[in-house]
Scaffold this motif. Sequence first.
Motif, PDB file in Angstrom:
ATOM      1  N   ALA A 133       0.813  -1.219   0.000  1.00  0.00           N
ATOM      2  CA  ALA A 133       0.000   0.000   0.000  1.00  0.00           C
ATOM      3  C   ALA A 133       0.841   1.262   0.000  1.00  0.00           C
ATOM      4  N   ILE A 137       0.366   4.478  -2.517  1.00  0.00           N
ATOM      5  CA  ILE A 137      -0.135   5.765  -2.028  1.00  0.00           C
ATOM      6  C   ILE A 137       0.857   6.872  -2.351  1.00  0.00           C
ATOM      7  N   LEU A 148      -9.012   6.314  -7.730  1.00  0.00           N
ATOM      8  CA  LEU A 148      -8.658   5.222  -6.833  1.00  0.00           C
ATOM      9  C   LEU A 148      -8.803   3.829  -7.428  1.00  0.00           C
ATOM     10  N   TYR A 152      -5.185   2.673  -7.091  1.00  0.00           N
ATOM     11  CA  TYR A 152      -5.059   2.024  -5.786  1.00  0.00           C
ATOM     12  C   TYR A 152      -5.757   0.671  -5.697  1.00  0.00           C
ATOM     13  N   LEU A 357      -5.172   3.335   3.316  1.00  0.00           N
ATOM     14  CA  LEU A 357      -5.397   4.555   2.544  1.00  0.00           C
ATOM     15  C   LEU A 357      -6.011   5.650   3.416  1.00  0.00           C
TER      16      LEU A 357
END
Length: 400
Positions: A133, A137, A148, A152, A357
């Motif tokens: 992660a 990010i 996103l 992500y 996040l």
Amino acid sequence: MPTPPSDLLHTDQQRVQLHTPEFTADPHQAYRQMRERFGSLVPVELAPGVPATLVIGYRTALAILNDLDRFPTDPRKWETSVAADCPVLPAMQWRPSASRSTGHAHTRLRAVVSAALAEVDPHAVNAIVKRIAAPLINTFCTTGTAELVTQYSTPIAFAVINDLLGCPPAISAKAAAGVAAIYDGSDAQEGNRAFEQSLLELIRFKRATPGADITTGLLRHGGTLDEDELLQQLVLFYGIGMEPVQALVTAALFRLITNDRIGMLSTRDALDDVLFEDPPMANISFSYPRQPIMIDGVWLPAHQPVVVSIAGCNSDPEIAGGDRTGNRAHLAWGTGPHACPARSLGYTIAQCAVDELLDALPELELALPADELQWRPGPMQRALAALPVTFQPSPPLPVP
């Protein structure tokens, strides 16, 4: 074999089309209208000329999902009735996997998958998600804007499943290219071939260099499986580990950003709220009766798909309504002999991805009105096509 009376059979003129933009735009309204018109069993069309029965009654679904004898999941007889280019065939076709098998084959394949999953350490999964992660990010946290899904949710789901499967970067890059070709429609057939070829390469790599990963576990516990069966178990892991997980992460973030009530809940409760309201695998639980069967006063034809609508059943007034905080009676993970064996793993990955996040960027806001967000088309899934956000720019995170 019984012959159903014509007045208890649905006709093609009645069928609700699930492959239209209208259904994609507002499936909740569609389920309400179906329930008012038909009750718990709805005659639908999954694609042009592909009839099926959609189950939107919660208790009816439980009866079907727990009755493999009358509702087997092997679609091979049905496949002979559809064209090779049928758009829903890739998602429904037979594979030597537990989810598409019955009897001894189901028991044998599920035992191997369950044994491999039992060796996964949930604490290690959290560490994997956190490690992946932070660099993701950092690619957008200083800019103040992000989309996103592409920046992500999708890359973290893909990277985590590759890590859990022990897939090295060179092979995962080939798998990613194949998956991209499948989903963008540029050459789905070639994309599927390239994807499966990359997984065969992974199997051979893991035979030579075993590790503490799911692929090695499949090889160790699957001594009776041939190479194609091993391949299809990996396909299954990618299938349940990528699209549904990324859709769940995206939808949970959307809810946490836009809904004050959800914002007061734990991440786990927010995930369950999504799994009740907009489960990613909305209509993807299939069975195929071997002979005509009457249930709830309706005759179901032999060898025609019976689709348990997870989303439709979750909204059944018999169980819906009220405060469902802490309630996990939704059918998003299935139930009965075909219940998802990776339920705990899916929760862990999604929860950690959301938390990482929001810990880094706690003041996310939508970059456009919520009613302008687009959902991906198709009768089986429920997934946002994009989730653009804005936030206060933040310095990069330390990378573990």
